[in-house]
Design a protein around this motif. Structure first.
Motif, short mmCIF file in Angstrom:
data_model
loop_
_atom_site.label_atom_id
_atom_site.label_comp_id
_atom_site.label_asym_id
_atom_site.label_seq_id
_atom_site.Cartn_x
_atom_site.Cartn_y
_atom_site.Cartn_z
N UNK A 237 -34.60 19.31 15.38
CA UNK A 237 -34.03 18.59 16.53
C UNK A 237 -33.35 19.59 17.46
N UNK A 238 -33.27 19.26 18.76
CA UNK A 238 -32.57 20.15 19.69
C UNK A 238 -31.06 19.99 19.55
N UNK A 239 -30.31 21.03 19.87
CA UNK A 239 -28.85 20.95 19.76
C UNK A 239 -28.19 21.59 20.98
N UNK A 240 -26.96 21.18 21.22
CA UNK A 240 -26.19 21.73 22.34
C UNK A 240 -24.77 21.96 21.84
N UNK A 241 -24.26 23.16 22.07
CA UNK A 241 -22.96 23.54 21.50
C UNK A 241 -22.03 24.11 22.55
N UNK A 242 -20.77 24.26 22.15
CA UNK A 242 -19.82 25.06 22.92
C UNK A 242 -19.39 26.23 22.05
N UNK A 243 -19.42 27.41 22.65
CA UNK A 243 -18.91 28.60 21.98
C UNK A 243 -17.40 28.61 22.15
#
Ligand code: 2P0
Length: 330
Positions: free
Chosen positions: A30-36
Motif C-alpha cells: 500500500x502507498x504511505x505518506x509520512x512526516x519526518x
C-alpha cells in the motif's frame, strides 16, 4: 581508517504502510505518506577497518547480534555491491549507532536507523549514490526508512504487484512543512522494546487477518485523502484521515491476533478524543507499538501536552516538529 557519520530522524506515517507485495525486494503493498520529525534522532558512524574479519555493530553501546545484525550486514552488502569493480575486496566496517529516544518500540527507530546507516555507509565507502538510490536500498531492509531520507511530508508509493526485485522504488518529497503547520506529541506508554517486530507482524496480519484484503483496498483511498488534505491545507481533514488509517491498520492487525496496544494507548486515545469533543483539534496515530502520536497545530501544543501528561498511564511526552531528511554530518 575512513569513516563517515550521518544523522537521520524517524518519520511517522499519516497514511500507514502495513503489508508487503508477494515476491522479492520488500515492496510495500500500500502507498504511505509520512512526516519526518525533528527533535528525535539517530546518529550513526561507519568506520572501514582492514583488520576486521566481519562487520561489527553497536546500538547505544550494545553489540547487535542475531536478526537485527543480519539486516545491518545485508544493507552494508547492498552499498558495497555498488562499488565499481577494482579487483580489491572492500574492508568490513564498524557501525556505531545511537538513538536519543526508545529503540525498537514503535517510535520508528528502524526508519531513522537504516536511513542513517545507508548515508554513513555511502560516505565511508565513497559510493556517492544519489538520494533516490540510497532510499531504494534502505527500503529493501526497512520500507519505512526510505521516507526518512527526505524532509517534511514524504510519500512512498506501493510496489509493483509481482516484483522481480530489481525495480527501483524510492520515497519522494511531497510538500514542505510550511504548507500545513503541525507538531507531533508522542505519548510514551512503555520504555520497553516491542515483542513482535514489524516484518513478522505484517506476515502474521497477511496470514491470519480475515480483513487484510479490506485494508489493502481501503489504504489507497485514505492515502489520497491525506494528500488532498495537505493540498487543501485542511488540518482537520488530515487528522481525521490519519486517525482512520491508524485505526483501520490496527483493526486489521487485531483481527489477525496482533495487539500492540497497552492500557496507556487506550487512555491517550481517549484523552485526544475528549479534547476534540471540547473543541481542540487534536488527532492520534499509532504505529507498531503502544505509543500514541498526537497531531496538533502549533497554538494547541501546550494544552494538549498538559492533557497527555496528566493521563495516568502516559509515562512522558516527547515533542517534535517537522524535520529534515537524513544527511552526512562529517
Ligand atoms: C509505517 N510501520 O508506515 C508503518 C506503520 C509501522 C506501522 O513501516 O518490514 O520497520 O522492515 O519494511 O519499515 C514499520 O515497518 O517494516 C512501519 P519492514 P518497517 O510507518
Amino acid at each position: 581508517m575512513t569513516s563517515a557519520r550521518a544523522i537521520a530522524h524517524p518519520n511517522i506515517a499519516l497514511a500507514k504502510y502495513w503489508g508487503k507485495q508477494n515476491g522479492p525486494g520488500n515492496y510495500p503493498a500500500v502507498p504511505s505518506l509520512s512526516v519526518t520529525l525533528d527533535g528525535l534522532a539517530t546518529t550513526t558512524k561507519v568506520t572501514l577497518d582492514d583488520s576486521l574479519a566481519k562487520d561489527i555493530a553497536t546500538i547505544n553501546g550494545q553489540e547487535v547480534v542475531g536478526e537485527p545484525k543480519e539486516r545491518i550486514v545485508t544493507l552494508l552488502g547492498l552499498v558495497r555491491a555498488k562499488l565499481s569493480a577494482t579487483g580489491e575486496t572492500p574492508a568490513f566496517c564498524c557501525v556505531e549507532s545511537t538513538n536519543d529516544f526508545p529503540t525498537s518500540s514503535g517510535l520508528a527507530s528502524s526508519a531513522s536507523g537504516f536511513a542513517a546507516l545507508t548515508i554513513a555507509a555511502d560516505g565511508a565507502y565513497g559510493t556517492q549514490l544519489p538520494t533516490d538510490v540510497l532510499s531504494d536500498l534502505a527500503r529493501r531492509i526497512s520500507a519505512s526508512s526510505a521516507r526518512s531520507f527526505y524532509s517534511d511530508f514524504v510519500v512512498l508509493a506501493s510496489g509493483p504487484e509481482a516484483p522481480t526485485g530489481n525495480e527501483l522504488l524510492a520515497a519522494r518529497p511531497f510538500a514542505e512543512r510550511a504548507s500545513l503547520p503541525l507538531e507531533v506529541l508522542v505519548a510514551v506508554t512503555t520504555e520497553g522494546a516491542k515483542e513482535v517486530k514489524s516484518t513478522g507482524g505484517m506476515n502474521q496480519t497477511r496470514d491470519k487477518s480475515p480483513v487484510y484484503d479490506a485494508w489493502k483496498n481501503e489504504a489507497p483511498r485514505i492515502f489520497a485523502d491525506v494528500k488532498a488534505a495537505i493540498e487543501t491545507k485542511s488540518f482537520e481533514r488530515l487528522g481525521e484521515a490519519a486517525e482512520r488509517s491508524a485505526l483501520l491498520m490496527h483493526a486489521t492487525m487485531i483481527a489477525g491476533g496482533l495487539v500492540y496496544w497497552n492500557a496507556g494507548t487506550m487512555e491517550a486515545m481517549h484523552t485526544v478524543r475528549k479534547l476534540r469533543a471540547k473543541g481542540t483539534a487534536a488527532y492520534f496515530t499509532i504505529d507498531a507499538g503502544p505509543h500514541v502520536k498526537v497531531l496538533v497545530e502549533p497554538e494547541n501544543v501546550r494544552a494538549v501536552k498538559a492533557a497527555l501528561e496528566s493521563t495516568p498511564s502516559v509515562l512522558r511526552v516527547l515533542r517534535a516538529t517537522l524535520g529534515d531528511g537524513a544527511r552526512l554530518v562529517s
